[in-house]
Design an enzyme around this catalytic site. Structure first.
Site, short mmCIF file in Angstrom:
data_model
loop_
_atom_site.label_atom_id
_atom_site.label_comp_id
_atom_site.label_asym_id
_atom_site.label_seq_id
_atom_site.Cartn_x
_atom_site.Cartn_y
_atom_site.Cartn_z
N GLN A 299 4.30 -30.69 28.58
CA GLN A 299 2.94 -31.16 28.34
C GLN A 299 2.33 -31.70 29.63
O GLN A 299 1.15 -31.49 29.89
CB GLN A 299 2.95 -32.23 27.22
CG GLN A 299 1.57 -32.59 26.69
CD GLN A 299 0.92 -31.45 25.88
OE1 GLN A 299 1.60 -30.54 25.42
NE2 GLN A 299 -0.39 -31.50 25.72
N ALA B 87 -3.97 -33.00 24.93
CA ALA B 87 -3.23 -34.22 24.59
C ALA B 87 -2.44 -34.70 25.81
O ALA B 87 -1.87 -33.89 26.55
CB ALA B 87 -2.29 -33.95 23.43
N HIS C 254 3.14 -31.38 19.34
CA HIS C 254 4.11 -30.31 19.61
C HIS C 254 5.47 -30.87 20.05
O HIS C 254 6.48 -30.20 19.91
CB HIS C 254 3.55 -29.34 20.64
CG HIS C 254 2.52 -28.41 20.05
ND1 HIS C 254 2.86 -27.28 19.34
CD2 HIS C 254 1.16 -28.46 20.04
CE1 HIS C 254 1.76 -26.66 18.93
NE2 HIS C 254 0.70 -27.37 19.34
N ASP D 214 1.42 -23.43 16.59
CA ASP D 214 0.13 -22.76 16.73
C ASP D 214 0.34 -21.35 16.22
O ASP D 214 1.16 -20.59 16.77
CB ASP D 214 -0.32 -22.76 18.20
CG ASP D 214 -0.68 -24.16 18.67
OD1 ASP D 214 -0.92 -25.04 17.80
OD2 ASP D 214 -0.69 -24.40 19.90
N GLU E 34 -8.94 -27.29 14.76
CA GLU E 34 -8.03 -26.31 15.37
C GLU E 34 -7.48 -25.46 14.25
O GLU E 34 -6.49 -25.82 13.61
CB GLU E 34 -6.87 -27.02 16.09
CG GLU E 34 -7.25 -27.61 17.42
CD GLU E 34 -6.03 -28.03 18.25
OE1 GLU E 34 -4.88 -27.80 17.81
OE2 GLU E 34 -6.25 -28.57 19.34
N HIS F 258 -3.52 -24.65 14.33
CA HIS F 258 -2.44 -25.64 14.45
C HIS F 258 -1.98 -26.12 13.06
O HIS F 258 -2.72 -26.78 12.35
CB HIS F 258 -2.94 -26.83 15.29
CG HIS F 258 -1.88 -27.86 15.57
ND1 HIS F 258 -1.34 -28.08 16.81
CD2 HIS F 258 -1.27 -28.75 14.74
CE1 HIS F 258 -0.46 -29.06 16.74
NE2 HIS F 258 -0.40 -29.49 15.49
ZN ZN Z 1 -1.21 -26.95 18.59
#
Ligand code: ZN
Length: 375
Positions: A264, A285, A292, A299, A343, A346
């Site tokens: 990330q 994020a 995640h 996703d 989203e 997601h």
């Molecule tokens: Zn996601």
């Protein structure tokens, strides 16, 4: 002479023995009576200690007229027992708190009614209630504490947020309990314990070393050939869902799954270089704050369509994923609560039971957390 003396002596012994015997009988009688009185009370759930204090206060008949009453029991066990408040103790629903009687006394003194006191006692633990007894009488007790997940410690923030926004009280309590009245990423809570119902968002994060339970590689058939990992239970649930979807002529695929803290970090850096800080702050994020990292988020894409939200797969998964334990994590019109705009792709594994509740009540995971887990 000697004989007479010894007879006299014997008589004296006999008299002493008689006296002791009578005394013992009386004591035994008292003891039996006392045990019976205690037993009358313990039968109704009063403890030995409370029963003793009830007897010595000559309140046995009063107590028995109330029947089983845990608050009375606690009152008679407590060194803070105040006879003046006896009727009030009897009417206040018991909660298991160490300083229950001491706090009830204080709340009575402040001027709260029995109903108020019950609201206070049921909206915080012993230490929160104790803190609440140290403040003056508050104005909007009913307004907020008739909501069962409201918290004593948040009272001032409820009032402030309500004044500022004019939102209804349910929303105010939900919003504040989620710390949404604070800046994103400030005073965040470190979660770090893996569970299928864990909540990660801009106010709740995972540390750098957090790794989900049972990470496993996802079969490339379901990952577009990419090397992806996720929690084993979540992966199996996805496979079951994808197989049922494929029976309906639909094709689901995972584009992204578990991402470690450092992955990330790399994503944030990449986007920063491409689009700048503002973009990243808004759309990406921060490390530790991505769901995640839980290994429970996917996703999802369709093999038949590039834009997932336009695909048949999307429509099917919206209405069926809960049967496999998934929720649509960031739905439309919930950005104020989730902190993330719609989203469509997601999805998050939470298990079938929770997914069904969230689906049927059109909730977010945030609302589920406040209403079911954080009480
Ligand atoms: Zn996601």
């Amino acid at each position: 002479m000697k004989k007479i003396k010894s007879i006299k002596l014997k008589k004296r012994y006999i008299n002493i023995l008689k006296f002791i015997g009578i005394l013992l009988c009386i004591l035994l009688g008292i003891f039996i009576f006392y045990r019976k009185e205690i037993a009358d009370l313990t039968k109704y759930g009063y403890s030995e200690e409370a029963s003793r204090n009830i007897l010595f206060a000559f309140k046995k008949d009063y107590v028995l007229s109330k029947g089983e009453n845990k608050t009375l029991n606690a009152a008679f066990e407590s060194k803070y027992f105040n006879e003046k408040y006896l009727d009030r103790y009897a009417r206040i629903e018991y909660v298991k708190q160490k300083n229950l009687i001491k706090n009830i006394n204080k709340l009575i003194k402040i001027g709260y009614s029995n109903d108020d006191i019950e609201l206070i006692l049921t909206h915080g633990d012993d230490s929160a209630v104790t803190r609440f007894t140290k403040r003056d009488k508050v104005k909007y007790l009913d307004e907020f504490f008739s909501i069962d997940y409201a918290k004593l410690d948040n009272y001032d923030r409820y009032v402030k947020f309500s004044d500022e926004t004019g939102e209804d009280n349910d929303y105010v309590v939900l919003y504040v309990n989620l710390n949404l009245d604070k800046e994103d990423y400030t005073d965040s809570v470190c979660v770090n314990k893996f569970s299928y119902d864990m909540l990660i968002n801009k106010h709740r994060f995972l540390s750098k070393d957090f790794v989900p339970d049972n990470l496993e590689k996802i079969n490339s058939e379901y990952s577009n050939g990419n090397d992806l990992k996720a929690n084993k239970v979540a992966v199996n649930a996805f496979i079951a869902m994808a197989q049922d979807a494929s029976r309906n002529g639909l094709s689901l695929v995972i584009n992204s799954a578990y991402r470690s803290y450092s992955e990330q970090e790399r994503i944030v850096d990449t986007y920063k270089n491409l689009y700048g800080d503002d973009y990243v702050n808004k759309y990406v994020a921060r490390p530790g704050y991505s769901e995640h990292q839980t290994g429970l988020s996917f996703d999802i894409g369709s093999k038949n369509s590039n834009i997932f939200s336009n695909s048949k797969e999307y429509q099917w998964i919206l209405n069926n994923s809960y049967k496999y334990g998934f929720i649509h994590r960031f739905p439309k019109n919930a950005e104020d609560i989730t902190g993330i705009s719609n989203e469509p792709w997601h999805f998050r594994y939470v298990g079938k039971k929770i997914a069904k509740i969230i689906y049927e009540n059109k909730m977010t995971l945030e609302e589920y957390y406040v209403k079911y887990l954080d009480k």
